[in-house]
Design a protein around this motif. Structure first.
Motif, PDB file in Angstrom:
ATOM      1  N   ALA A 256      31.830  21.474  -0.799  1.00 45.69           N
ATOM      2  CA  ALA A 256      32.053  21.889  -2.329  1.00 45.69           C
ATOM      3  C   ALA A 256      30.577  21.504  -3.273  1.00 45.69           C
ATOM      4  N   PRO A 257      29.851  22.321  -3.061  1.00 41.16           N
ATOM      5  CA  PRO A 257      28.516  22.101  -3.704  1.00 41.16           C
ATOM      6  C   PRO A 257      28.655  21.885  -5.231  1.00 41.16           C
ATOM      7  N   GLY A 258      29.700  22.684  -6.056  1.00 46.99           N
ATOM      8  CA  GLY A 258      29.627  22.393  -7.377  1.00 46.99           C
ATOM      9  C   GLY A 258      30.757  21.358  -7.823  1.00 46.99           C
ATOM     10  N   ALA A 259      31.204  20.547  -6.856  1.00 46.79           N
ATOM     11  CA  ALA A 259      32.437  19.604  -7.306  1.00 46.79           C
ATOM     12  C   ALA A 259      31.832  18.599  -8.309  1.00 46.79           C
ATOM     13  N   ILE A 260      30.787  17.886  -7.828  1.00 46.22           N
ATOM     14  CA  ILE A 260      30.114  16.750  -8.722  1.00 46.22           C
ATOM     15  C   ILE A 260      29.871  17.302  -9.870  1.00 46.22           C
ATOM     16  N   ALA A 261      29.234  18.404 -10.191  1.00 42.90           N
ATOM     17  CA  ALA A 261      28.810  19.001 -11.532  1.00 42.90           C
ATOM     18  C   ALA A 261      29.986  19.282 -12.277  1.00 42.90           C
ATOM     19  N   ALA A 262      31.000  19.921 -11.432  1.00 45.71           N
ATOM     20  CA  ALA A 262      32.204  20.438 -12.309  1.00 45.71           C
ATOM     21  C   ALA A 262      33.058  19.043 -12.839  1.00 45.71           C
ATOM     22  N   ARG A 263      33.068  17.785 -12.143  1.00 42.87           N
ATOM     23  CA  ARG A 263      33.632  16.750 -12.597  1.00 42.87           C
ATOM     24  C   ARG A 263      33.000  16.341 -13.684  1.00 42.87           C
ATOM     25  N   MET A 264      31.570  16.223 -13.795  1.00 42.07           N
ATOM     26  CA  MET A 264      30.731  15.878 -15.009  1.00 42.07           C
ATOM     27  C   MET A 264      31.184  16.521 -15.986  1.00 42.07           C
ATOM     28  N   VAL A 265      31.214  18.136 -15.927  1.00 38.72           N
ATOM     29  CA  VAL A 265      31.544  18.883 -16.985  1.00 38.72           C
ATOM     30  C   VAL A 265      32.927  18.707 -17.594  1.00 38.72           C
ATOM     31  N   GLU A 266      33.643  18.658 -16.697  1.00 37.36           N
ATOM     32  CA  GLU A 266      35.084  18.324 -17.047  1.00 37.36           C
ATOM     33  C   GLU A 266      35.042  16.911 -17.823  1.00 37.36           C
ATOM     34  N   LEU A 267      34.724  15.970 -17.717  1.00 39.46           N
ATOM     35  CA  LEU A 267      34.322  14.619 -18.201  1.00 39.46           C
ATOM     36  C   LEU A 267      34.006  14.948 -19.704  1.00 39.46           C
ATOM     37  N   LEU A 268      32.808  15.777 -19.733  1.00 42.76           N
ATOM     38  CA  LEU A 268      32.308  16.048 -21.112  1.00 42.76           C
ATOM     39  C   LEU A 268      33.276  16.710 -21.885  1.00 42.76           C
ATOM     40  N   GLU A 269      33.845  17.921 -21.577  1.00 47.45           N
ATOM     41  CA  GLU A 269      34.767  18.565 -22.099  1.00 47.45           C
ATOM     42  C   GLU A 269      35.812  17.697 -22.890  1.00 47.45           C
ATOM     43  N   GLN A 270      36.521  16.808 -22.252  1.00 46.97           N
ATOM     44  CA  GLN A 270      37.393  15.893 -22.246  1.00 46.97           C
ATOM     45  C   GLN A 270      36.947  14.969 -23.482  1.00 46.97           C
ATOM     46  N   SER A 271      35.680  14.466 -23.158  1.00 46.38           N
ATOM     47  CA  SER A 271      34.956  13.570 -23.960  1.00 46.38           C
ATOM     48  C   SER A 271      34.811  14.039 -25.597  1.00 46.38           C
ATOM     49  N   LEU A 272      34.304  15.310 -25.480  1.00 41.49           N
ATOM     50  CA  LEU A 272      33.825  15.629 -26.876  1.00 41.49           C
ATOM     51  C   LEU A 272      35.143  16.124 -27.735  1.00 41.49           C
ATOM     52  N   GLU A 281      28.077   8.787 -29.874  1.00 40.52           N
ATOM     53  CA  GLU A 281      26.502   8.459 -29.721  1.00 40.52           C
ATOM     54  C   GLU A 281      26.623   7.501 -28.600  1.00 40.52           C
ATOM     55  N   ALA A 282      27.464   6.172 -28.540  1.00 33.60           N
ATOM     56  CA  ALA A 282      27.510   5.458 -27.512  1.00 33.60           C
ATOM     57  C   ALA A 282      28.207   5.744 -26.124  1.00 33.60           C
ATOM     58  N   THR A 283      29.186   6.805 -26.390  1.00 24.74           N
ATOM     59  CA  THR A 283      30.056   6.863 -24.984  1.00 24.74           C
ATOM     60  C   THR A 283      29.559   8.239 -24.476  1.00 24.74           C
ATOM     61  N   VAL A 284      29.193   9.040 -25.166  1.00 28.63           N
ATOM     62  CA  VAL A 284      28.911  10.471 -24.524  1.00 28.63           C
ATOM     63  C   VAL A 284      27.538  10.669 -24.223  1.00 28.63           C
ATOM     64  N   THR A 285      26.531  10.100 -24.889  1.00 36.18           N
ATOM     65  CA  THR A 285      25.055  10.388 -24.590  1.00 36.18           C
ATOM     66  C   THR A 285      24.627  10.055 -23.307  1.00 36.18           C
ATOM     67  N   PRO A 286      25.163   8.882 -22.632  1.00 37.43           N
ATOM     68  CA  PRO A 286      24.738   8.941 -21.247  1.00 37.43           C
ATOM     69  C   PRO A 286      25.200  10.068 -20.190  1.00 37.43           C
ATOM     70  N   LEU A 287      26.367  10.549 -20.784  1.00 37.78           N
ATOM     71  CA  LEU A 287      26.903  11.688 -19.765  1.00 37.78           C
ATOM     72  C   LEU A 287      26.070  12.900 -20.006  1.00 37.78           C
ATOM     73  N   VAL A 288      25.871  13.149 -21.217  1.00 39.31           N
ATOM     74  CA  VAL A 288      24.958  14.575 -21.461  1.00 39.31           C
ATOM     75  C   VAL A 288      23.573  14.332 -20.444  1.00 39.31           C
ATOM     76  N   SER A 289      22.812  13.233 -20.567  1.00 39.89           N
ATOM     77  CA  SER A 289      21.738  12.974 -19.944  1.00 39.89           C
ATOM     78  C   SER A 289      21.730  12.935 -18.508  1.00 39.89           C
ATOM     79  N   VAL A 290      23.104  12.636 -17.925  1.00 44.55           N
ATOM     80  CA  VAL A 290      23.308  12.736 -16.379  1.00 44.55           C
ATOM     81  C   VAL A 290      23.650  14.119 -16.024  1.00 44.55           C
ATOM     82  N   ILE A 291      24.344  14.912 -16.820  1.00 45.62           N
ATOM     83  CA  ILE A 291      24.452  16.302 -16.701  1.00 45.62           C
ATOM     84  C   ILE A 291      23.239  17.134 -16.504  1.00 45.62           C
ATOM     85  N   HIS A 292      22.472  16.783 -17.559  1.00 46.12           N
ATOM     86  CA  HIS A 292      21.054  17.476 -17.581  1.00 46.12           C
ATOM     87  C   HIS A 292      20.279  17.078 -16.267  1.00 46.12           C
ATOM     88  N   ARG A 293      20.228  16.053 -15.849  1.00 51.77           N
ATOM     89  CA  ARG A 293      19.366  15.734 -14.718  1.00 51.77           C
ATOM     90  C   ARG A 293      20.032  16.289 -13.457  1.00 51.77           C
TER      91      ARG A 293
END
Length: 474
Positions: A256-272, A281-293
């Motif tokens: 499932a090549p996209g499984a990890i990326a999909a979980r990160m995106v799901e986290l971002l969706e629910q967090s926003l 600022e404190a909670t979501v910024t690290p997640l956005v950076s990890v998704i970008h990398r």
């Protein structure tokens, strides 16, 4: 041991006397073993209760008090005694910062790291907490501690145990309070070590596959998606070298090549959706950076999925971009969030990355209105053809043009119900635009032909009298 009637509610001198007596007996026991195992554990348990409030418990936080507790915590052969003493020690280091320095000065840091070799959730939790607190000492030598104690290997092995339990879908293990506490604490320790000693981050690369398994297997907390353990997982990944060779199979597993990326995106969706502006600022910024990398090294099939999930969709383009509750709309809204400047920068970088680091593609993806701010911050020129209706990657096959400024489909725009401008109003507006374009050219940000100047040269505008001339705007 002389038995004193234990009272948890002691205050003032009575509490101070009780704490002093307990520590004296425990210190004496280190040399003479004058206490039975039950008496020793009872004394430590009582000391733990008194130490929860540092008032009138001063002997605990002295050099002698910290040394007594550290010796019982890290040198005793009794598991119960070690854990009782570790609890006292952890509380002392949490409540009184000077105790952290004392612990490091006494040289007990390496022994605390050794405790992480024990296959016990409570030992893991307590040793992680004590080691974590010791990292705030001003004199601790983290590179030496990491190199000489095998700390990176110890952490990787403990995370492997957690990942193994998670992979088996062992619900009892996944919800066991002590296991969740120990997992949370050791990932917090991992973050602190890589944050404070970034030059040693590569030593912890072996933890990445285990963290990714845990990220994919643990349920997302509600209503706060980045509560422990999810938030600590993301924070721990933040400083690790995701670009290291050999991690492709963990980030993009074959099954499932996209499984990890999909979980990160799901986290971002629910967090926003789930966090108020002042917490983003404190909670979501690290997640956005990890998704970008993650996106930066994703194979094309995963990159495409991430772009579709994070960039404006066809539904978003039915209106002006940045409106509504979709993930892309929330991201665009936070580009102007004054309470989250670091998040704003992280989202800008992610959107630019999703656009192939190309200004023209960025404008097509999110509209000139949002893209201009990102390009200005990056000191990049604005594409010359940005004024023409365009189609995005997602909508090119549909052939629906959209407004390059707002990002909205042209055929969805509502006509403006305003009276036709008079010739005089058109001339005044043309002169205003001329002035604005000239000022914009002087900034050096853009180098475009002033359309009003071109129109004047072509004879499409007539000169107006001086009395009707529009003054320059301030």
């Amino acid at each position: 041991m002389d038995r004193l009637a234990f009272r948890a509610d002691l205050q003032g001198q009575a509490k101070l006397d009780a704490v002093t007596t307990l520590l004296d007996k425990l210190t004496e026991d280190l040399g003479k073993q004058c206490l039975t195992p039950d008496e020793r554990d009872t004394a430590l348990d009582q000391l733990k209760i008194y130490g929860r409030d540092p008032r009138n418990a001063d002997p605990i936080f002295t050099r002698d008090g910290i040394e007594t507790l550290a010796r019982f915590a890290l040198e005793s052969d009794s598991r119960t005694t070690c854990q009782n003493a570790l609890k006292c020690l952890a509380n002392a280091m949490l409540l009184v910062p000077s105790a952290r320095q004392t612990f490091v000065d006494l040289g007990y840091g390496p022994k605390a790291c050794d405790k992480l070799k024990n296959d016990d959730w409570e030992d893991e939790f307590l040793a992680s907490r004590v080691t974590l607190l010791s990292t705030y000492s001003k004199t601790i030598k983290l590179p030496t501690l990491i190199d000489e104690t095998g700390l990176a290997d110890n952490i990787a092995q403990r995370l492997a145990k957690h990942a193994e339990a998670a992979s088996k879908q062992d619900k009892e293990a996944l919800t066991d309070p002590m296991q969740v506490l120990s997992l949370t604490e050791i990932t917090r320790l991992l973050f602190n070590l890589t944050h404070l000693c970034h030059e040693k981050a590569s030593a912890f690369t072996a933890t990445i596959p285990h963290l990714l398994v845990l990220l994919s297997k643990h349920d997302i907390p509600t209503p706060s998606p980045l509560e422990a353990p999810m938030g600590p997982f993301i924070n721990a990944l933040l400083n690790l070298e995701l670009e290291s060779p050999g991690l492709e199979s963990s980030l993009f597993p074959d099954e499932a090549p996209g499984a990890i990326a999909a979980r990160m995106v799901e986290l971002l969706e629910q967090s926003l959706q789930g966090y108020p502006d002042h917490e983003l600022e404190a909670t979501v910024t690290p997640l956005v950076s990890v998704i970008h990398r993650t996106y930066a090294r994703a194979p094309e099939e995963v990159s495409r999925i991430m772009r579709r999930a994070l960039l404006p969709s066809e539904k978003d383009r039915e209106g002006v971009l940045g409106q509504g509750d979709s993930t892309s709309a929330k991201m665009l809204q936070n580009l102007s969030n004054p309470l989250a400047p670091t998040l704003r920068k992280a989202i800008s970088d992610l959107l630019f990355g999703l656009s192939g680091n190309d200004p023209a593609t960025l404008v097509k993806n999110i509209g000139y209105g949002f893209a201009s701010g990102i390009l200005f911050e990056k000191k990049l020129p604005i594409p010359e053809d940005m004024g023409n209706p365009s189609t995005s990657e997602a909508d090119a096959s549909r052939g629906r043009a959209f407004n390059p400024v707002t990002g909205q489909f042209v055929d969805s725009e509502k006509p403006v119900d305003e009276p036709e401008m008079t010739e005089e109003e058109k001339e005044r507006e043309a002169e205003r635009l001329f002035v604005l374009f000239e000022r914009l050219k002087k900034t050096g940000i853009v180098d475009v032909q002033n359309p009003v100047e071109q129109a004047l040269r072509d004879g499409r505008f007539a000169e107006i009298d001086d009395k009707d001339r529009v003054e320059e705007l301030d």
